[in-house]
Design a protein around this motif. Structure first.
Motif, mmCIF file in Angstrom:
data_model
loop_
_atom_site.group_PDB
_atom_site.id
_atom_site.type_symbol
_atom_site.label_atom_id
_atom_site.label_comp_id
_atom_site.label_asym_id
_atom_site.label_seq_id
_atom_site.Cartn_x
_atom_site.Cartn_y
_atom_site.Cartn_z
ATOM 1 N N ASN A 60 3.943 -16.524 40.078
ATOM 2 C CA ASN A 60 3.533 -15.115 40.042
ATOM 3 C C ASN A 60 2.066 -14.962 40.425
ATOM 4 O O ASN A 60 1.692 -14.027 41.140
ATOM 5 N N ASP A 61 1.252 -15.892 39.950
ATOM 6 C CA ASP A 61 -0.171 -15.872 40.250
ATOM 7 C C ASP A 61 -0.406 -16.045 41.763
ATOM 8 O O ASP A 61 -1.165 -15.280 42.376
ATOM 9 N N ILE A 62 0.292 -17.035 42.355
ATOM 10 C CA ILE A 62 0.145 -17.285 43.799
ATOM 11 C C ILE A 62 0.647 -16.076 44.599
ATOM 12 O O ILE A 62 0.005 -15.640 45.559
ATOM 13 N N ALA A 63 1.802 -15.522 44.180
ATOM 14 C CA ALA A 63 2.361 -14.369 44.898
ATOM 15 C C ALA A 63 1.391 -13.198 44.861
ATOM 16 O O ALA A 63 1.145 -12.543 45.877
ATOM 17 N N ASN A 64 0.804 -12.967 43.697
ATOM 18 C CA ASN A 64 -0.081 -11.828 43.510
ATOM 19 C C ASN A 64 -1.404 -11.995 44.256
ATOM 20 O O ASN A 64 -1.930 -11.055 44.847
ATOM 21 N N LYS A 65 -1.934 -13.228 44.246
ATOM 22 C CA LYS A 65 -3.256 -13.456 44.846
ATOM 23 C C LYS A 65 -3.190 -13.723 46.344
ATOM 24 O O LYS A 65 -4.087 -13.345 47.093
ATOM 25 N N VAL A 66 -2.151 -14.458 46.774
ATOM 26 C CA VAL A 66 -2.158 -14.978 48.148
ATOM 27 C C VAL A 66 -1.063 -14.384 49.033
ATOM 28 O O VAL A 66 -1.318 -14.022 50.183
ATOM 29 N N LEU A 67 0.164 -14.291 48.509
ATOM 30 C CA LEU A 67 1.289 -13.984 49.398
ATOM 31 C C LEU A 67 1.526 -12.492 49.623
ATOM 32 O O LEU A 67 1.927 -12.090 50.704
ATOM 33 N N ALA A 68 1.275 -11.687 48.580
ATOM 34 C CA ALA A 68 1.575 -10.257 48.713
ATOM 35 C C ALA A 68 0.299 -9.435 48.627
ATOM 36 O O ALA A 68 -0.691 -9.864 48.032
ATOM 37 N N ASN A 69 0.342 -8.280 49.241
ATOM 38 C CA ASN A 69 -0.725 -7.297 49.068
ATOM 39 C C ASN A 69 -0.193 -6.272 48.067
ATOM 40 O O ASN A 69 0.635 -5.421 48.425
ATOM 41 N N PRO A 70 -0.620 -6.356 46.802
ATOM 42 C CA PRO A 70 0.021 -5.542 45.756
ATOM 43 C C PRO A 70 -0.103 -4.034 45.955
ATOM 44 O O PRO A 70 0.604 -3.274 45.307
ATOM 45 N N ILE A 71 -0.997 -3.615 46.860
ATOM 46 C CA ILE A 71 -1.136 -2.174 47.097
ATOM 47 C C ILE A 71 0.080 -1.629 47.856
ATOM 48 O O ILE A 71 0.576 -0.556 47.554
ATOM 49 N N ILE A 72 0.563 -2.406 48.819
ATOM 50 C CA ILE A 72 1.672 -1.889 49.638
ATOM 51 C C ILE A 72 2.945 -2.742 49.540
ATOM 52 O O ILE A 72 3.972 -2.377 50.088
ATOM 53 N N GLU A 73 2.861 -3.886 48.840
ATOM 54 C CA GLU A 73 4.032 -4.770 48.801
ATOM 55 C C GLU A 73 4.463 -5.090 47.368
ATOM 56 O O GLU A 73 3.631 -5.169 46.463
ATOM 57 N N ASP A 74 5.757 -5.284 47.203
ATOM 58 C CA ASP A 74 6.326 -5.766 45.937
ATOM 59 C C ASP A 74 6.775 -7.206 46.132
ATOM 60 O O ASP A 74 7.097 -7.610 47.250
ATOM 61 N N TYR A 75 6.827 -7.951 45.045
ATOM 62 C CA TYR A 75 7.389 -9.297 45.168
ATOM 63 C C TYR A 75 8.296 -9.610 43.999
ATOM 64 O O TYR A 75 8.183 -9.019 42.933
ATOM 65 N N GLU A 76 9.236 -10.520 44.273
ATOM 66 C CA GLU A 76 10.151 -11.010 43.229
ATOM 67 C C GLU A 76 10.039 -12.514 43.197
ATOM 68 O O GLU A 76 9.946 -13.158 44.247
ATOM 69 N N VAL A 77 10.079 -13.085 42.002
ATOM 70 C CA VAL A 77 9.980 -14.542 41.862
ATOM 71 C C VAL A 77 11.228 -15.059 41.149
ATOM 72 O O VAL A 77 11.636 -14.501 40.132
ATOM 73 N N GLN A 78 11.841 -16.086 41.725
ATOM 74 C CA GLN A 78 12.959 -16.774 41.070
ATOM 75 C C GLN A 78 12.572 -18.233 40.917
ATOM 76 O O GLN A 78 12.034 -18.833 41.868
ATOM 77 N N ILE A 79 12.851 -18.808 39.754
ATOM 78 C CA ILE A 79 12.498 -20.213 39.522
ATOM 79 C C ILE A 79 13.771 -21.030 39.281
ATOM 80 O O ILE A 79 14.622 -20.622 38.491
#
Lengths: 83, 83
Positions: A60-79
């Motif tokens: 979640n940390d990597i997705a939020n900081k590096v992979l997604a732009n939280p202003i315009i993008e959503d992300y989902e994480v599955q482990i």
């Protein structure tokens, strides 16, 4: 070892130029049966972590900081645990 | 109406610059627990078709002609019926 599957897609209401271009292109190619196109990106990370909670936290940390732009993008994480 | 989920990813052995950049970046940011990164793209098309066979045929055709470069990329197609 854990596999984190992260999907990043534009939030609803945000214009996606790639999807719009694809819709136009497919219409021009005569594919009139395509009603809607949604594009997203998938990232699969192999993570070393103590348990799935820690892996989820890191992903979640990597997705939020590096992979997604939280202003315009959503992300989902599955482990999933790799055995 | 059918939903075609198309996943496009690089073939094994083909260098993926995005994944390599991400691996380097994550290492620089101190995320040393990430062992491997795989990137892929997802397309979801809403298709009008008579049955799932026709929808699958159309989706494979679009994936092959427009979405993927068959020389360096593989694709997978999943079809679900929208009720």
């Amino acid at each position: 070892m854990f596999l984190a599957k992260i999907t990043v897609k534009f939030k609803k209401g945000v214009k996606n130029p790639e999807a719009q271009t694809l819709e136009t292109l497919l219409a021009r190619l005569g594919e009139n049966n395509v009603q809607e196109v949604v594009c997203s990106k998938n990232y699969e990370l192999v993570l070393a972590a103590f348990d799935s909670k820690e892996a989820s936290c890191k992903a979640n940390d990597i997705a939020n900081k590096v992979l997604a732009n939280p202003i315009i993008e959503d992300y989902e994480v599955q482990i999933c645990e790799l055995l």
